[in-house]
Scaffold this motif. Structure first.
Motif, PDB file in Angstrom:
ATOM      1  N   ALA A  22     -11.459  12.264  -1.498  1.00 24.76           N
ATOM      2  CA  ALA A  22     -10.554  12.666  -2.573  1.00 24.76           C
ATOM      3  C   ALA A  22      -9.119  12.234  -2.321  1.00 24.76           C
ATOM      4  O   ALA A  22      -8.427  11.785  -3.234  1.00 24.76           O
ATOM      5  CB  ALA A  22     -10.629  14.179  -2.773  1.00 24.76           C
ATOM      6  N   ARG A  23      -8.644  12.367  -1.073  1.00 21.58           N
ATOM      7  CA  ARG A  23      -7.227  12.046  -0.814  1.00 21.58           C
ATOM      8  C   ARG A  23      -6.932  10.568  -1.069  1.00 21.58           C
ATOM      9  O   ARG A  23      -5.809  10.226  -1.464  1.00 21.58           O
ATOM     10  CB  ARG A  23      -6.838  12.433   0.602  1.00 21.58           C
ATOM     11  CG  ARG A  23      -7.472  11.613   1.707  1.00 21.58           C
ATOM     12  CD  ARG A  23      -6.903  11.975   3.077  1.00 21.58           C
ATOM     13  NE  ARG A  23      -7.539  11.225   4.136  1.00 21.58           N
ATOM     14  CZ  ARG A  23      -8.659  11.577   4.746  1.00 21.58           C
ATOM     15  NH1 ARG A  23      -9.272  12.709   4.395  1.00 21.58           N
ATOM     16  NH2 ARG A  23      -9.179  10.836   5.703  1.00 21.58           N
ATOM     17  N   SER A  47      -4.226   9.306  -3.747  1.00 24.19           N
ATOM     18  CA  SER A  47      -3.188   8.362  -3.323  1.00 24.19           C
ATOM     19  C   SER A  47      -3.060   7.212  -4.304  1.00 24.19           C
ATOM     20  O   SER A  47      -1.949   6.791  -4.646  1.00 24.19           O
ATOM     21  CB  SER A  47      -3.519   7.821  -1.927  1.00 24.19           C
ATOM     22  OG  SER A  47      -2.671   6.746  -1.577  1.00 24.19           O
ATOM     23  N   VAL A  48      -4.202   6.720  -4.782  1.00 29.46           N
ATOM     24  CA  VAL A  48      -4.168   5.609  -5.733  1.00 29.46           C
ATOM     25  C   VAL A  48      -3.613   6.073  -7.073  1.00 29.46           C
ATOM     26  O   VAL A  48      -2.823   5.368  -7.711  1.00 29.46           O
ATOM     27  CB  VAL A  48      -5.565   4.984  -5.882  1.00 29.46           C
ATOM     28  CG1 VAL A  48      -5.581   3.951  -7.000  1.00 29.46           C
ATOM     29  CG2 VAL A  48      -5.992   4.346  -4.561  1.00 29.46           C
ATOM     30  N   ARG A  49      -3.993   7.257  -7.512  1.00 33.22           N
ATOM     31  CA  ARG A  49      -3.465   7.763  -8.780  1.00 33.22           C
ATOM     32  C   ARG A  49      -1.949   7.891  -8.731  1.00 33.22           C
ATOM     33  O   ARG A  49      -1.249   7.625  -9.717  1.00 33.22           O
ATOM     34  CB  ARG A  49      -4.095   9.118  -9.114  1.00 33.22           C
ATOM     35  CG  ARG A  49      -3.607   9.692 -10.445  1.00 33.22           C
ATOM     36  CD  ARG A  49      -4.435  10.875 -10.883  1.00 33.22           C
ATOM     37  NE  ARG A  49      -4.342  11.983  -9.952  1.00 33.22           N
ATOM     38  CZ  ARG A  49      -5.109  13.070 -10.011  1.00 33.22           C
ATOM     39  NH1 ARG A  49      -6.043  13.159 -10.936  1.00 33.22           N
ATOM     40  NH2 ARG A  49      -4.949  14.039  -9.140  1.00 33.22           N
ATOM     41  N   ALA A  96      -4.820   3.634 -13.043  1.00 30.43           N
ATOM     42  CA  ALA A  96      -6.055   3.194 -12.395  1.00 30.43           C
ATOM     43  C   ALA A  96      -7.212   4.105 -12.788  1.00 30.43           C
ATOM     44  O   ALA A  96      -7.052   5.324 -12.930  1.00 30.43           O
ATOM     45  CB  ALA A  96      -5.886   3.195 -10.877  1.00 30.43           C
ATOM     46  N   HIS A  97      -8.378   3.516 -12.971  1.00 29.80           N
ATOM     47  CA  HIS A  97      -9.603   4.272 -13.249  1.00 29.80           C
ATOM     48  C   HIS A  97     -10.245   4.626 -11.909  1.00 29.80           C
ATOM     49  O   HIS A  97     -10.573   3.738 -11.111  1.00 29.80           O
ATOM     50  CB  HIS A  97     -10.559   3.449 -14.100  1.00 29.80           C
ATOM     51  CG  HIS A  97      -9.975   3.040 -15.420  1.00 29.80           C
ATOM     52  ND1 HIS A  97     -10.024   3.842 -16.543  1.00 29.80           N
ATOM     53  CD2 HIS A  97      -9.310   1.911 -15.789  1.00 29.80           C
ATOM     54  CE1 HIS A  97      -9.426   3.228 -17.550  1.00 29.80           C
ATOM     55  NE2 HIS A  97      -8.978   2.068 -17.128  1.00 29.80           N
ATOM     56  N   GLY A 141      -9.483  13.978 -13.548  1.00 25.95           N
ATOM     57  CA  GLY A 141      -9.216  12.570 -13.773  1.00 25.95           C
ATOM     58  C   GLY A 141     -10.017  11.629 -12.913  1.00 25.95           C
ATOM     59  O   GLY A 141      -9.793  10.411 -12.951  1.00 25.95           O
ATOM     60  N   ILE A 142     -10.953  12.162 -12.126  1.00 30.34           N
ATOM     61  CA  ILE A 142     -11.808  11.339 -11.278  1.00 30.34           C
ATOM     62  C   ILE A 142     -13.232  11.418 -11.808  1.00 30.34           C
ATOM     63  O   ILE A 142     -13.770  12.509 -12.012  1.00 30.34           O
ATOM     64  CB  ILE A 142     -11.756  11.805  -9.814  1.00 30.34           C
ATOM     65  CG1 ILE A 142     -10.341  11.641  -9.256  1.00 30.34           C
ATOM     66  CG2 ILE A 142     -12.763  11.035  -8.968  1.00 30.34           C
ATOM     67  CD1 ILE A 142     -10.137  12.261  -7.884  1.00 30.34           C
TER      68      ILE A 142
END
Length: 217
Positions: free
Chosen positions: A163-164, A168-170, A176-177, A197-198
């Motif tokens: 998850a982290r 981090s990417v979000r 980003a998808h 959102g994931i």
């Protein structure tokens, strides 16, 4: 740029591409990690008790039934990376699905591991059918994916089991998808709820159409 100078150097060496971008974590996404690591531990007289969503604290000496301390577990993970080619395999459907997406999108594999193991992992991925660029990082993945995307406003999708890394990417690439995929179903069942959102995908067969739609391909 990536917060890791070596990661930034690796990304800078890649050819510029303006196609949609799919970034893939490696362990538990395109390579099984947990089940092979369990086998590796057993060969050393150790067991992994999957009572909670973690490795540290869950590795036990089989004879004494005592948990190993965190430093010893970290050493075992590092030792496993040296012999990963003897243990790790691709999850069902991963090779074929990624190859089909690669016909219309850029694929980059982004793995969180010490840079010294990059060459070993490169050879293993090539042998298993993943000939796509491999980037290693020892810091957060978000800045690396921002650098991978470049200046062109192309669609980006990212698949990871932690998850982290997805968060981090979000934070670094807001549009980003994000997809969560974990090959080991037993440990996955113990995972805490994911942030909003994931998109959770069960396996590569489930992931394929959802990633394609996200990338517009």
């Amino acid at each position: 740029m990536s917060d890791d100078p070596e990661t930034a150097r690796q990304i800078a060496e890649l050819a510029k591409d303006e196609r949609p971008l799919l970034v893939l974590d490696v362990d538990e996404v395109v390579l099984e990690f947990v089940q092979p690591f369990i086998g590796f531990l057993r060969s050393h007289g150790l067991d992994l008790k999957t009572d909670s969503f973690r490795l540290h604290g869950n590795v036990f000496d089989r004879d004494r039934n005592e948990a190993l301390d965190d430093a010893r577990v970290s050493t075992l993970i590092e030792d496993f990376f040296f012999v990963q080619a003897d243990w790790q395999i691709a999850p069902a459907g991963a090779v074929e699905t990624v190859a089909s997406i690669a016909e219309k999108a850029e694929i980059v594999m982004l793995t969180a591991m010490p840079h010294q193991h990059r060459a070993t992992r490169r050879m293993l991925l090539d042998r298993l059918g993943f000939p796509y660029p491999l980037v290693t990082t020892e810091t957060a993945k978000g800045p690396a994916i921002r650098q991978l995307r470049g200046e062109h406003p192309r669609p980006v999708a990212f698949v990871d089991d932690i998850a982290r890394n997805l968060v981090s990417v979000r934070e670094a690439v807001a549009d980003a998808h994000l997809f969560h995929l974990m090959a080991h179903k037993g440990l996955r069942a113990l995972m805490p709820p994911l942030p909003d959102g994931i998109t959770v995908v069960d396996d590569w067969h489930d992931a394929a159409p959802k990633i394609a739609a996200a990338l517009g391909i």
